[in-house]
Structures are given as C-alpha cells and as structure tokens.
Design an enzyme around this catalytic site. Structure first.
Site, short mmCIF file in Angstrom:
data_model
loop_
_atom_site.label_atom_id
_atom_site.label_comp_id
_atom_site.label_asym_id
_atom_site.label_seq_id
_atom_site.Cartn_x
_atom_site.Cartn_y
_atom_site.Cartn_z
N ARG A 1 0.86 -1.31 -0.12
CA ARG A 1 0.03 0.13 -0.12
C ARG A 1 0.89 1.16 0.01
O ARG A 1 0.31 2.17 -0.45
CB ARG A 1 -0.85 0.02 1.21
CG ARG A 1 -2.00 -0.93 1.03
CD ARG A 1 -3.09 -0.92 2.14
NE ARG A 1 -3.43 -0.11 2.84
CZ ARG A 1 -4.60 0.07 2.93
NH1 ARG A 1 -5.69 -0.30 2.61
NH2 ARG A 1 -4.95 1.52 3.63
N SER B 1 -2.74 0.71 8.03
CA SER B 1 -3.65 1.97 7.49
C SER B 1 -3.26 3.35 7.79
O SER B 1 -3.22 4.17 7.15
CB SER B 1 -4.91 1.49 7.75
OG SER B 1 -5.46 0.33 7.07
N ASP C 1 1.37 14.79 -0.30
CA ASP C 1 0.28 15.75 -0.79
C ASP C 1 0.72 17.14 -0.17
O ASP C 1 0.75 18.05 -1.02
CB ASP C 1 -1.19 15.51 -0.50
CG ASP C 1 -1.79 14.42 -1.50
OD1 ASP C 1 -1.06 14.02 -2.52
OD2 ASP C 1 -2.90 13.95 -1.29
N GLU D 1 -0.07 4.35 5.92
CA GLU D 1 -0.10 4.51 4.76
C GLU D 1 -1.09 5.77 4.34
O GLU D 1 -0.63 6.56 3.29
CB GLU D 1 -0.71 3.42 4.18
CG GLU D 1 0.02 2.09 4.53
CD GLU D 1 -0.77 0.86 4.62
OE1 GLU D 1 0.05 -0.26 4.96
OE2 GLU D 1 -2.02 0.78 4.80
N GLY E 1 7.05 1.86 6.18
CA GLY E 1 6.85 1.87 7.48
C GLY E 1 7.82 1.11 8.44
O GLY E 1 8.32 1.96 9.33
N SER E 2 8.39 0.06 8.13
CA SER E 2 9.37 -0.62 8.73
C SER E 2 10.72 0.06 8.55
O SER E 2 11.71 -0.25 9.35
CB SER E 2 9.20 -2.16 8.44
OG SER E 2 9.90 -2.37 7.03
N HIS F 1 3.33 16.27 -12.89
CA HIS F 1 2.23 17.45 -13.03
C HIS F 1 2.84 18.72 -12.76
O HIS F 1 2.55 19.70 -13.59
CB HIS F 1 0.98 17.31 -12.34
CG HIS F 1 0.16 16.29 -12.73
ND1 HIS F 1 -0.65 15.58 -11.76
CD2 HIS F 1 -0.27 15.44 -13.89
CE1 HIS F 1 -1.48 14.68 -12.31
NE2 HIS F 1 -1.22 14.64 -13.62
N ARG G 1 2.12 13.41 -9.22
CA ARG G 1 1.99 14.92 -8.81
C ARG G 1 3.47 15.63 -9.15
O ARG G 1 3.18 16.91 -9.85
CB ARG G 1 1.74 15.21 -7.40
CG ARG G 1 0.32 15.06 -7.01
CD ARG G 1 -0.68 15.91 -7.83
NE ARG G 1 -2.18 15.81 -7.38
CZ ARG G 1 -3.11 15.50 -8.26
NH1 ARG G 1 -2.64 14.90 -9.65
NH2 ARG G 1 -4.29 14.85 -7.72
#
Length: 186
Positions: A46, A150, A161, A153, A87-88, A60, A57
C-alpha cells in the site's frame, strides 16, 4: 460503532500523526526533492500505491519523476534522489534500492515509522510518521482503530500531498499550471 464515529476517530488519528511530523524535516524533504534532477519513487504494498500518486503529482509539476520497477524507469545517477515510503524501513527490496542509490552517489529520502531502520541509516533525510504497524518496533506504543498499517499509509499519502503544496509554493505554481500536464489519453 457507526460510520460517523469511525470517521471522526480516523480524522483524529490522522491529525495526530500529521502534526507529529517535524516542520524542519518536511522542509528538508521538499528541498531535497526540489534540488534533484530526477526523482525516483519506491514503496511496497500500500505504500507503493501512495508513492505512485506522489510521482504523478511531481510529473504534473514538470519534474522528471519515475516509479522504481516500471519498465520505462531509467538508471539513477548522483544527481537523482530516491524517495522511499516504508513503515518498517527494512523491506528487503527497498533496502536493496537504497543501497544501489547510495553506491552511485544519489540522495535518499525516507518516509517511515522507524527512524533507526536500515534504510534510515543510509538516508539523507528521514521523515518520521508516528503511526502503528505490525512490522514496526513501535507497535503497541501508538494506538489506532484501523487495521495493520492503514494509519501510516494514509499519513504518508497526506504528507506527500502537503509536500507537493510546499513545492508548488516554492516554484510559484498553481493547480491550473499543473493541469496542463494532466493525462489526455484516458
């Protein structure tokens, strides 16, 4: 729990994780990405989905950005930066990518839960996101109602962003400028 309670809890969790990111580390991350001739993006699972959105992006914005593992991704050089979401910070394939980037003199930026991980030891900038994950040393220290990784992620996606917004401001761009590079063969 009903939907509203779940949504409010998730938003609260995201508020906590996003505000725990160091402003200085965020600026270092943005400066490293902005200074690179090419940006190579890597992540597994994920986190891989999230980093693909970041690469898009950057494109873009007119930056040369690539997703590691795609057939049209060129070789990394000393003028490139490898951005890794893990993550790890110890996923074997990503450790290998970091080692290769380091061997050619490229810079490395890591977005992770574990600032002491093997990839963090090689990275020029480490952005720590305090979120739980079954693969993290911090599992149990931070609580989330969400399954597995989750929260991390989601947080890494929102961090990237926010980084795009910082890059846009730094490069005097707006959404209209970037939309000119939006895909037209959909």
């Amino acid at each position: 729990m009903n939907y509203r309670t779940i949504a409010e809890t998730i938003v609260s969790e995201l508020n906590h994780t996003l505000l725990s990111v160091s402003d200085q580390k965020a600026r270092e991350f943005v400066d490293l990405v902005d200074a690179a001739d090419e940006i190579f993006c890597a992540g597994a699972g994920r986190s891989g989905f999230q980093i693909r959105g970041f690469a898009m992006r950057l494109m873009h914005m007119g930056k040369k950005s690539y997703v590691v593992g795609e057939t049209c991704t060129p070789n990394i050089t000393e003028n490139g930066v490898l951005v890794i979401c893990s993550g790890s910070g110890s996923t074997k394939s990503l450790v290998n990518h970091a080692g290769k980037a380091k061997s050619v003199g490229a810079k490395i930026a890591l977005i992770t839960i574990d600032p002491d991980s093997p990839i963090a030891q090689m990275a020029d900038v480490v952005v720590e996101i305090s979120a739980p994950s079954p693969k993290s040393a911090k599992e149990g220290d931070i609580q989330s109602i969400q399954p597995m990784g989750s929260l991390f992620e989601q947080s890494e996606g929102l961090f990237m962003d926010a980084s795009i917004l910082m890059l846009m401001e730094k490069n005097h761009m707006d959404s209209d400028t970037m939309f000119g590079r939006h895909a037209n063969m959909e």
